[in-house]
Write a protein that holds these residues in place. Structure first.
Motif, PDB file in Angstrom:
ATOM      1  N   THR A 588     -38.285   4.754 -19.881  1.00  0.00           N
ATOM      2  CA  THR A 588     -38.506   3.256 -19.328  1.00  0.00           C
ATOM      3  C   THR A 588     -37.349   2.732 -18.829  1.00  0.00           C
ATOM      4  OG1 THR A 588     -38.207   2.421 -21.526  1.00  0.00           O
ATOM      5  CG2 THR A 588     -40.540   2.851 -20.811  1.00  0.00           C
ATOM      6  N   LYS A 589     -36.280   3.364 -18.922  1.00  0.00           N
ATOM      7  CA  LYS A 589     -34.983   2.837 -18.451  1.00  0.00           C
ATOM      8  C   LYS A 589     -34.987   2.438 -16.802  1.00  0.00           C
ATOM      9  CE  LYS A 589     -30.016   3.494 -18.210  1.00  0.00           C
ATOM     10  NZ  LYS A 589     -28.688   4.779 -18.647  1.00  0.00           N
ATOM     11  N   GLY A 590     -34.701   1.199 -16.531  1.00  0.00           N
ATOM     12  CA  GLY A 590     -34.490   0.544 -15.189  1.00  0.00           C
ATOM     13  C   GLY A 590     -35.772   0.154 -14.739  1.00  0.00           C
ATOM     14  N   GLN A 591     -36.923   0.236 -15.411  1.00  0.00           N
ATOM     15  CA  GLN A 591     -38.285  -0.085 -14.790  1.00  0.00           C
ATOM     16  C   GLN A 591     -38.699  -1.587 -14.893  1.00  0.00           C
ATOM     17  OE1 GLN A 591     -41.165   2.473 -16.250  1.00  0.00           O
ATOM     18  NE2 GLN A 591     -39.832   4.566 -15.546  1.00  0.00           N
ATOM     19  N   GLY A 592     -37.790  -2.418 -15.300  1.00  0.00           N
ATOM     20  CA  GLY A 592     -38.367  -4.005 -15.390  1.00  0.00           C
ATOM     21  C   GLY A 592     -38.897  -4.337 -16.401  1.00  0.00           C
ATOM     22  N   ALA A 593     -39.701  -5.655 -16.299  1.00  0.00           N
ATOM     23  CA  ALA A 593     -40.023  -6.340 -17.326  1.00  0.00           C
ATOM     24  C   ALA A 593     -41.174  -5.535 -17.960  1.00  0.00           C
ATOM     25  CB  ALA A 593     -40.708  -7.755 -17.058  1.00  0.00           C
ATOM     26  N   GLY A 594     -41.982  -4.868 -17.369  1.00  0.00           N
ATOM     27  CA  GLY A 594     -42.986  -4.158 -17.705  1.00  0.00           C
ATOM     28  C   GLY A 594     -42.476  -3.078 -18.733  1.00  0.00           C
ATOM     29  N   ALA A 595     -41.596  -2.545 -18.435  1.00  0.00           N
ATOM     30  CA  ALA A 595     -40.954  -1.522 -19.447  1.00  0.00           C
ATOM     31  C   ALA A 595     -40.447  -2.176 -20.809  1.00  0.00           C
ATOM     32  CB  ALA A 595     -39.667  -0.792 -18.760  1.00  0.00           C
ATOM     33  N   ARG A 596     -39.895  -3.263 -20.570  1.00  0.00           N
ATOM     34  CA  ARG A 596     -39.285  -3.951 -21.722  1.00  0.00           C
ATOM     35  C   ARG A 596     -40.381  -4.404 -22.573  1.00  0.00           C
ATOM     36  NH1 ARG A 596     -35.028  -4.391 -24.851  1.00  0.00           N
ATOM     37  NH2 ARG A 596     -35.359  -6.199 -26.078  1.00  0.00           N
ATOM     38  N   ALA A 597     -41.574  -4.720 -22.142  1.00  0.00           N
ATOM     39  CA  ALA A 597     -42.861  -5.178 -23.047  1.00  0.00           C
ATOM     40  C   ALA A 597     -43.204  -3.899 -23.784  1.00  0.00           C
ATOM     41  CB  ALA A 597     -43.799  -5.705 -22.006  1.00  0.00           C
ATOM     42  N   ALA A 598     -43.089  -2.702 -23.068  1.00  0.00           N
ATOM     43  CA  ALA A 598     -43.627  -1.318 -23.717  1.00  0.00           C
ATOM     44  C   ALA A 598     -42.681  -1.310 -24.878  1.00  0.00           C
ATOM     45  CB  ALA A 598     -43.438  -0.253 -22.729  1.00  0.00           C
ATOM     46  N   LEU A 599     -41.416  -1.403 -24.531  1.00  0.00           N
ATOM     47  CA  LEU A 599     -40.324  -1.091 -25.702  1.00  0.00           C
ATOM     48  C   LEU A 599     -40.681  -2.045 -26.979  1.00  0.00           C
ATOM     49  CD1 LEU A 599     -37.101  -0.482 -23.512  1.00  0.00           C
ATOM     50  CD2 LEU A 599     -38.477   1.221 -24.602  1.00  0.00           C
ATOM     51  N   LYS A 600     -40.786  -3.288 -26.504  1.00  0.00           N
ATOM     52  CA  LYS A 600     -40.993  -4.255 -27.670  1.00  0.00           C
ATOM     53  C   LYS A 600     -42.147  -4.006 -28.465  1.00  0.00           C
ATOM     54  CE  LYS A 600     -39.710  -7.812 -30.118  1.00  0.00           C
ATOM     55  NZ  LYS A 600     -40.832  -8.203 -30.847  1.00  0.00           N
ATOM     56  N   GLN A 601     -43.222  -3.494 -27.953  1.00  0.00           N
ATOM     57  CA  GLN A 601     -44.337  -2.935 -28.520  1.00  0.00           C
ATOM     58  C   GLN A 601     -44.187  -1.946 -29.382  1.00  0.00           C
ATOM     59  OE1 GLN A 601     -47.608  -1.946 -25.739  1.00  0.00           O
ATOM     60  NE2 GLN A 601     -49.264  -2.089 -27.271  1.00  0.00           N
ATOM     61  N   ARG A 602     -43.480  -0.862 -28.966  1.00  0.00           N
ATOM     62  CA  ARG A 602     -43.047   0.281 -29.972  1.00  0.00           C
ATOM     63  C   ARG A 602     -42.084  -0.113 -30.912  1.00  0.00           C
ATOM     64  NH1 ARG A 602     -44.086   4.304 -32.693  1.00  0.00           N
ATOM     65  NH2 ARG A 602     -42.807   6.231 -32.299  1.00  0.00           N
ATOM     66  N   PHE A 603     -41.303  -1.266 -30.547  1.00  0.00           N
ATOM     67  CA  PHE A 603     -40.489  -1.533 -31.815  1.00  0.00           C
ATOM     68  C   PHE A 603     -41.325  -2.254 -32.733  1.00  0.00           C
ATOM     69  CE2 PHE A 603     -38.032  -5.117 -33.830  1.00  0.00           C
ATOM     70  CZ  PHE A 603     -36.752  -4.477 -34.017  1.00  0.00           C
ATOM     71  N   ASP A 604     -42.203  -3.123 -32.388  1.00  0.00           N
ATOM     72  CA  ASP A 604     -43.018  -3.981 -33.404  1.00  0.00           C
ATOM     73  C   ASP A 604     -43.916  -2.721 -34.039  1.00  0.00           C
ATOM     74  OD1 ASP A 604     -41.994  -6.257 -32.550  1.00  0.00           O
ATOM     75  OD2 ASP A 604     -43.590  -6.605 -31.229  1.00  0.00           O
ATOM     76  N   ALA A 605     -44.329  -1.628 -33.396  1.00  0.00           N
ATOM     77  CA  ALA A 605     -45.197  -0.733 -34.072  1.00  0.00           C
ATOM     78  C   ALA A 605     -44.370   0.120 -35.121  1.00  0.00           C
ATOM     79  CB  ALA A 605     -45.829   0.117 -33.091  1.00  0.00           C
ATOM     80  N   LEU A 606     -43.201   0.312 -34.873  1.00  0.00           N
ATOM     81  CA  LEU A 606     -42.262   0.971 -35.858  1.00  0.00           C
ATOM     82  C   LEU A 606     -42.067   0.021 -37.028  1.00  0.00           C
ATOM     83  CD1 LEU A 606     -40.083   2.931 -33.358  1.00  0.00           C
ATOM     84  CD2 LEU A 606     -41.432   3.935 -35.156  1.00  0.00           C
ATOM     85  N   HIS A 607     -42.149  -1.416 -36.915  1.00  0.00           N
ATOM     86  CA  HIS A 607     -41.664  -2.291 -37.679  1.00  0.00           C
ATOM     87  C   HIS A 607     -42.992  -2.454 -38.922  1.00  0.00           C
ATOM     88  CE1 HIS A 607     -41.370  -6.303 -39.642  1.00  0.00           C
ATOM     89  NE2 HIS A 607     -39.972  -6.152 -39.767  1.00  0.00           N
ATOM     90  N   GLU A 608     -44.135  -2.364 -38.131  1.00  0.00           N
ATOM     91  CA  GLU A 608     -45.212  -2.269 -38.897  1.00  0.00           C
ATOM     92  C   GLU A 608     -45.359  -1.059 -39.782  1.00  0.00           C
ATOM     93  OE1 GLU A 608     -47.548  -4.524 -39.574  1.00  0.00           O
ATOM     94  OE2 GLU A 608     -46.508  -5.978 -38.257  1.00  0.00           O
TER      95      GLU A 608
END
Length: 880
Positions: A588-608
């Motif tokens: 997702t490197k360099g793919q903008g806001a959509g990529a950031r949303a995907a990273l944050k979603q994965r981060f939240d899932a790992l937190h869960e």
């Protein structure tokens, strides 16, 4: 054992005939010794260039048999040197080296003091050892038939008398005239004889080191014939082919092999519980025996013995595998490629360092050191030295001026000042006190490089991972201490290296100095087969860690630091996914806001899932919240009770210990807590090299639960630090030494838009340039403060509600200096953010009142926030 560097001719010897050792020498064409005692001929194992000769005495004088010295695996040769069935010489015999047996029942002729001759038994066709009576097995390896005289027949029928309950049937001799276990060649001559199965189980011996026992691992040679080559997996990926290893008490593990360096591996599964039950200590060994069904049986061999020779033989075998037919350190061109560049480095040291040392100026010494570390040496393709890793060199070259002086002074003291332990300790202390401290592995490599170049007769180059393995083979109790090298360590290394030099000389390879000795060890441990002198080492010297772990699973402690608004918390998401899901981060490197949303979603899932935990330090946060403590609760009867409860850190450690997956603990505002109070004794255990499973692992007994505890290696710690609260220089030194610091500076380049002709990036840079002059770089304004300022109302909101209050905090409401930052003095009154209301001081105070000349009533001019000219005025006076 004895060693003669010559060939012997045995064709004239007759099987069944008796010979003294002098007879064997004379018939074989060797010099005949006048006396046997004190010469190589007195040993029971005599190695020559073309053969091995075994001289075995079966019975002690005055005793019926050797049963008292048979303990299941060991036996006596003539010289009464105890040799295990898996010792290097037995492995050489088993490997097919031509081996000839001479045997006698007793050492003396009965009734006299004369030595008894040996009966020549012939060549061993195979070695079939089953772990109980090796001498018996040697006789079973003879295939000579009958008719060779009474002396030989008596020897062939000899067996120690034992109970059938103790040993297998093929070692049993019944008392009296009962049947005897005989070799296959003469079995038919004995009525009713039933031959037993003769087996030869491949066996590998592992001498245990302190580090192996502490960390629960078994090191092996992956090229051993008993292992299937497909069992060897990468450090970070299993091979898919596993085997079962069974310990004496029935404890079992199922595992493949994990590569841990050139020509070395470990059984991947940890076996600390088995070590505890076996009660093994450094110097004890394990026998790994391949069963007929492809499984492995592990037996423990205890007892003090000299393991140096076993370690030397292994190093020698590995060395010769790289350099077959080696002729000597000064003769063999292959090794000269390895040693010549090191000797060139000595010449460069004399040319570069000595003048700087004579000048005694620390900055000049530092400059010479960097030049020495980067100078290219070697005949074929000159390269910088590789004793001190390139990461460490880069770190030393980028030091601040104060640290350059400190390091230069330490080097000057080490090489041209005080000597002995005091100089080493001073060097270690200085190098660990740098703003970015030099880790222990880097301290060892740097100090050993300098000391060796100064005196190659006393010192040699130290690369922590490789030399730990090499010296550990010679002395299983050897390990490096915590921190840099110390005098007592050098004394121990010198004792081992001096003995190694003597042993190399015995083999006809006398080393000129410690450079030759170190090169022997380096080739044996670090070379891949076929590599040249400039083979690159993979160990990262900047972090002391288990060098065979994959990068993703290597324990890490990281702090993201910077002033407010620079994206530290934002960056934590990327840093955590760099550890937990690097593939997604890369995709997702360099793919903008959509990529950031995907990273944050994965981060939240790992937190869960519980693989990411988050905690914020504050002044009242304590050890009891972080690790464990007593907490009050209502009991079943309603009465108040106290029980031990785990803190967030201990809970996450427990989860990580029961998983092969990496875990991340995020500590926000790590510098706001009392580090000593929160971490307690665990401040040492979080070091990467002290983690569970590492070579220098440590554990502690927790104060409340009284449980032994170690921090797992798959737990990563990420902290954030606001430098406006506390500067890096003021951080707890213990914390600074154990964390890697990554600066998160303001990034004005991200503010790449204009508001009413005002360039946002330039506006932030101008403000920060003024703040840095007045307060320093720890109190800058982060780009996040202006990320939402897309128009004039947004810019006004950012300045009114965020930036101005931050400046008030930075300057402790020193309005004059805040006005300087905003450049208000250069603006018309209507465009100033801060204005002064002149006061009639003579009406408010008595004439005697001594007031500062700048005393005035400052107030915020709200209208200025809505004017673009107020912000343009901040840029007035900036260079085009």
């Amino acid at each position: 054992m004895g060693r003669i560097y010559s060939n012997i001719e045995l064709t004239e010897l007759r099987i069944g005939s008796e010979y003294s050792r002098q007879d064997v020498a004379q018939i074989g064409g060797l010099p005949v010794p006048n006396e046997i005692y004190g010469t190589v001929w007195a040993d029971g194992i005599l190695e020559l260039d073309n053969v091995v000769m075994l001289f075995v005495t079966l019975e002690k004088e005055g005793e019926a048999k050797y049963l008292d010295v048979f303990d299941g695996t060991d036996f006596y040769w003539e010289s009464q040197n105890r040799n295990s069935q898996s010792s290097p010489i037995i492995r050489r015999i088993s490997g097919g080296s031509p081996t000839y047996l001479f045997a006698r029942l007793r050492a003396k002729i009965r009734g006299t003091s004369n030595a008894a001759p040996f009966v020549y038994c012939g060549k061993l066709e195979f070695v079939a050892m089953d772990g109980e009576h090796p001498v018996t097995c040697l006789f079973d390896a003879l295939d000579i038939g009958s008719g060779h005289g009474e002396s030989l027949a008596e020897l062939l029928q000899w067996r120690p008398s034992v109970s059938s309950d103790d040993f297998s049937a093929r070692q049993v001799r019944l008392e009296g005239d009962a049947r005897k276990v005989l070799p296959p060649a003469i079995a038919q001559s004995v009525s009713g004889y039933t031959p037993a199965a003769v087996t030869s189980q491949p066996t590998y011996e592992v001498v245990l080191t302190d580090g192996a026992i502490r960390n629960g691992y078994i090191s092996v040679d992956p090229n051993w014939s008993g292992f299937d080559a497909a069992m060897l997996g990468r450090p970070d990926a299993a091979s898919g082919l596993e085997a079962t290893f069974t310990f004496p008490d029935g404890y079992q593990i199922t595992s493949d092999l994990r590569a841990s360096g050139p020509g070395s591996a470990r059984i991947r599964a940890r076996v600390a519980p088995a070590f505890r039950r076996l009660g093994v200590a450094a110097g004890d060994s394990l026998l790994i025996i391949q069963e007929t069904n492809g499984q492995y049986r592990i037996e423990a061999r205890k007892g003090s013995r000299d393991t140096f020779e076993l370690g030397y033989i292994r190093l020698r075998e590995r060395f010769l595998a790289r350099f077959p037919g080696f002729t000597g350190f000064s003769k063999d061109q292959r090794l000269l490629r390895e040693t010549s560049y090191k000797r060139q480095l000595v010449e460069q040291y004399q040319a570069i360092m000595l003048p700087a040392l004579d000048g005694r100026q620390p900055l000049e010494v530092w400059s010479a050191l960097i030049k020495l570390l980067r100078v290219r040496v070697g005949a074929e393709s000159p390269q910088p030295q590789n004793v001190v890793g390139w990461r460490v060199v880069a770190q030393l070259a980028d030091l601040s001026e104060d640290d350059r002086v400190a390091l230069g002074s330490a080097v000057l003291s080490l090489l041209a000042g005080q000597s002995g332990d005091a100089a080493l300790e001073a060097f270690n202390e200085s190098s660990s006190s740098l703003r970015l401290p030099l880790q222990a592995a880097g301290q060892r490599s740097l100090s050993s490089l300098l000391l060796t170049l100064k005196d190659s007769k006393r010192y040699f180059f130290i690369k922590t991972g490789q030399m730990r393995r090499a010296l550990g083979l010679l002395d299983p109790t050897f390990d490096f201490r915590k921190g840099g090298m110390a005098g007592e360590e050098w004394e121990r290394i010198r004792a081992l290296s001096s003995r190694l030099a003597d042993r190399l000389s015995e083999d006809g390879w006398p080393p000129a100095d410690m450079i030759d000795v170190q090169s022997f060890l380096w080739v044996a441990i670090a070379y891949e087969k076929g590599d040249g002198a400039e083979a690159e080492e993979q160990e990262d010297e900047s972090v002391e860690r288990d060098d065979d772990m994959s990068v993703i699973h290597a324990p890490s402690n990281t702090i993201l630091y910077g002033p407010p608004g620079t994206g530290k918390t934002y960056g934590v998401v990327d840093k955590a996914l760099e550890i937990l899901d690097p593939a997604l981060l890369a995709a997702t490197k360099g793919q903008g806001a959509g990529a950031r949303a995907a990273l944050k979603q994965r981060f939240d899932a790992l937190h869960e899932e519980g693989r990411i935990r988050f905690v914020t330090f504050h002044q009242s946060f304590a050890y009891e919240d972080f690790v464990e403590g007593l907490k009050a609760r209502a009991g079943a009867s309603g009465a108040l009770e106290y029980g031990v409860e785990n803190g967030v850190f201990l809970e996450l450690c427990i989860d990580a210990q029961h998983s092969d997956l990496p875990y991340v603990l995020i500590i926000d505002e790590i510098n706001r807590g009392n580090i000593a109070r929160i971490f307690g004794e665990l401040i040492t255990l979080i070091e990467p090299s002290k983690r569970q499973g590492m070579d220098e692992a440590l554990s502690v007994r927790l104060p409340y639960s009284k449980q032994d505890f170690a921090v797992p290696a798959n737990l990563h710690i990420i902290g954030t630090m606001n430098t406006a609260d506390r500067s890096l220089a003021a951080m707890d030194v213990a914390l600074r030494r154990r964390f890697r610091f990554i600066e998160m500076p303001p990034q004005p380049e991200l503010l790449d838009w204009d508001v009413d002709g005002i360039r946002m990036g330039e506006l932030l840079s101008t403000l920060n340039s003024r703040i840095e002059v007045l307060l320093g770089r720890d109190h800058l304004i982060g780009h996040a403060y202006l990320m939402g300022a897309k128009d004039l109302p947004g810019l006004a909101e950012a300045f009114r509600l965020r930036i101005l209050p931050l400046l008030q905090e930075y300057f402790f409401e020193d309005w004059r200096r805040i006005a300087w930052v905003l450049n208000d003095d250069a603006k018309p009154q209507g465009e100033r953010f801060l204005r002064q209301r002149e006061l009639q001081l003579n009406r408010l105070f008595a004439p005697e009142a001594q007031l500062a000349p700048d005393t005035a009533n400052w107030y915020v001019h709200e209208a200025a926030f809505e004017q673009a000219a107020s912000y343009r005025g901040i840029l007035v006076g900036q260079a085009d």
